[in-house]
Design a protein around this motif. Structure first.
Motif, short mmCIF file in Angstrom:
data_model
loop_
_atom_site.label_atom_id
_atom_site.label_comp_id
_atom_site.label_asym_id
_atom_site.label_seq_id
_atom_site.Cartn_x
_atom_site.Cartn_y
_atom_site.Cartn_z
N GLU A 101 0.80 -1.22 0.00
CA GLU A 101 0.00 0.00 0.00
C GLU A 101 0.84 1.27 0.00
O GLU A 101 0.42 2.29 -0.51
CB GLU A 101 -0.93 0.01 1.22
N ILE A 102 2.01 1.22 0.58
CA ILE A 102 2.82 2.43 0.72
C ILE A 102 3.83 2.51 -0.42
O ILE A 102 4.87 1.85 -0.39
CB ILE A 102 3.56 2.45 2.07
N PRO A 103 3.51 3.27 -1.47
CA PRO A 103 4.50 3.44 -2.54
C PRO A 103 5.59 4.40 -2.07
O PRO A 103 5.39 5.22 -1.18
CB PRO A 103 3.69 4.05 -3.68
N GLU A 104 6.75 4.27 -2.66
CA GLU A 104 7.85 5.14 -2.29
C GLU A 104 7.51 6.57 -2.73
O GLU A 104 7.21 6.81 -3.90
CB GLU A 104 9.14 4.68 -2.97
N PRO A 105 7.53 7.51 -1.80
CA PRO A 105 7.14 8.88 -2.16
C PRO A 105 8.18 9.52 -3.07
O PRO A 105 9.38 9.30 -2.93
CB PRO A 105 7.06 9.59 -0.82
N ASP A 106 7.69 10.28 -4.03
CA ASP A 106 8.56 10.97 -4.96
C ASP A 106 9.05 12.24 -4.29
O ASP A 106 8.25 13.10 -3.90
CB ASP A 106 7.79 11.28 -6.24
N LEU A 111 8.81 18.08 -2.62
CA LEU A 111 9.37 19.44 -2.66
C LEU A 111 8.36 20.44 -3.22
O LEU A 111 8.26 21.56 -2.72
CB LEU A 111 10.67 19.45 -3.47
N VAL A 112 7.64 20.02 -4.26
CA VAL A 112 6.63 20.91 -4.83
C VAL A 112 5.58 21.24 -3.77
O VAL A 112 5.18 22.41 -3.61
CB VAL A 112 5.98 20.26 -6.07
N ASN A 113 5.15 20.22 -3.02
CA ASN A 113 4.15 20.44 -1.97
C ASN A 113 4.69 21.34 -0.85
O ASN A 113 3.98 22.20 -0.35
CB ASN A 113 3.69 19.10 -1.38
N GLU A 114 5.95 21.14 -0.48
CA GLU A 114 6.55 21.96 0.58
C GLU A 114 6.66 23.43 0.15
O GLU A 114 6.40 24.33 0.94
CB GLU A 114 7.93 21.42 0.96
N ILE A 115 7.02 23.65 -1.10
CA ILE A 115 7.11 25.02 -1.61
C ILE A 115 5.73 25.66 -1.59
O ILE A 115 5.57 26.82 -1.19
CB ILE A 115 7.73 25.03 -3.03
N GLN A 116 4.72 24.91 -2.01
CA GLN A 116 3.35 25.45 -2.01
C GLN A 116 2.91 25.79 -0.59
O GLN A 116 2.30 26.84 -0.36
CB GLN A 116 2.40 24.43 -2.65
N GLU A 117 3.24 24.93 0.38
CA GLU A 117 2.88 25.21 1.78
C GLU A 117 3.55 26.48 2.28
O GLU A 117 2.94 27.29 2.97
CB GLU A 117 3.29 24.04 2.66
N ARG A 118 4.80 26.67 1.92
CA ARG A 118 5.52 27.87 2.37
C ARG A 118 4.96 29.13 1.73
O ARG A 118 4.87 30.17 2.37
CB ARG A 118 7.00 27.70 2.07
N ARG A 119 4.55 29.03 0.47
CA ARG A 119 3.93 30.19 -0.19
C ARG A 119 2.60 30.54 0.49
O ARG A 119 2.29 31.71 0.69
CB ARG A 119 3.70 29.90 -1.66
N LYS A 145 14.66 24.64 -1.51
CA LYS A 145 13.86 23.57 -2.10
C LYS A 145 13.99 23.58 -3.62
O LYS A 145 14.07 22.53 -4.25
CB LYS A 145 12.38 23.71 -1.71
N MET A 146 14.01 24.76 -4.21
CA MET A 146 14.17 24.86 -5.66
C MET A 146 15.52 24.30 -6.10
O MET A 146 15.62 23.61 -7.11
CB MET A 146 14.04 26.33 -6.10
N ARG A 147 16.55 24.58 -5.32
CA ARG A 147 17.88 24.06 -5.64
C ARG A 147 17.90 22.53 -5.58
O ARG A 147 18.46 21.87 -6.45
CB ARG A 147 18.90 24.65 -4.65
N GLU A 148 17.24 21.98 -4.57
CA GLU A 148 17.17 20.53 -4.45
C GLU A 148 16.38 19.94 -5.62
O GLU A 148 16.74 18.88 -6.15
CB GLU A 148 16.51 20.16 -3.12
N MET A 149 15.34 20.64 -6.06
CA MET A 149 14.57 20.17 -7.21
C MET A 149 15.41 20.19 -8.47
O MET A 149 15.31 19.29 -9.31
CB MET A 149 13.32 21.04 -7.40
N GLU A 150 16.26 21.21 -8.63
CA GLU A 150 17.14 21.28 -9.80
C GLU A 150 18.11 20.11 -9.81
O GLU A 150 18.37 19.51 -10.86
CB GLU A 150 17.92 22.60 -9.80
#
Length: 178
Positions: A101-106, A111-119, A145-150
């Motif tokens: 049931e628990i897929p490995e989280p992407d 990071l996209v979700n964390e950036i959205q939360e911070r905004r 977070k953006m740097r980590e995404m890059e």
């Protein structure tokens, strides 16, 4: 103190034509008198107490704490085999379903979700008038977070290039520089 160093007089003679009022005693009995509790306690009569919900009890509602049929089966297995086999099977089944049931989280999606939360947090703080206080902190976190995404994006693109070169060993024939 008076100019001569003596204490001020306790009574002052009025300068007006009104008659002087009688001098009040130094300690007024109304002011200094502390509240005395009455000797008779203020209890409610029994009828008033019984009329309310103070003496009504909630009905006991028993609840099943365990499944008796499962307990019977378990005891039968223990007496028959000497082992508790059912629990091991249940644990294995639960362990397998949890892994499936628990897929490995992407991480990229995280990071996209964390950036959205911070905004959203920054927008809330600006609405409350605290934007300047948190703006620098939040923007720094977003840039990290953006740097980590890059970095993740570069790794993915390199992996895709490797996969593409393995699938097509001749390389890209449309490239004029080959």
């Amino acid at each position: 103190c008076s100019p001569g160093g003596d204490t001020l007089p306790l009574q002052c003679h009025p300068t007006s034509s009104k008659e002087p009022a009688p001098a009040a005693p130094a300690f007024s009995p109304l002011v200094c008198q502390t509240r005395r509790l009455s000797a008779k306690p203020h209890l409610r009569p029994a009828e008033v107490c019984q009329a309310g919900d103070a003496y009504t009890r909630e009905k006991f509602k028993p609840r099943a704490r365990r499944d008796l049929e499962k307990e019977k089966q378990r005891l039968q297995n223990i007496l028959a085999t000497g082992k508790d086999v059912v629990e091991h099977k249940v644990k294995q089944i639960l362990g397998q379903t949890k892994e499936e049931e628990i897929p490995e989280p992407d991480r990229f999606e995280e990071l996209v979700n964390e950036i959205q939360e911070r905004r959203e947090f920054l927008a809330e703080m600006e609405a409350l008038g605290q934007g300047k206080k948190y703006q620098r902190i939040v923007l720094t976190e977003i840039s990290q977070k953006m740097r980590e995404m890059e970095i993740i994006d570069k790794k993915r693109s390199e992996e895709m290039k490797e996969i593409m070169t393995k699938d097509f060993p001749g390389g890209n024939k449309s490239d004029p520089h080959d």
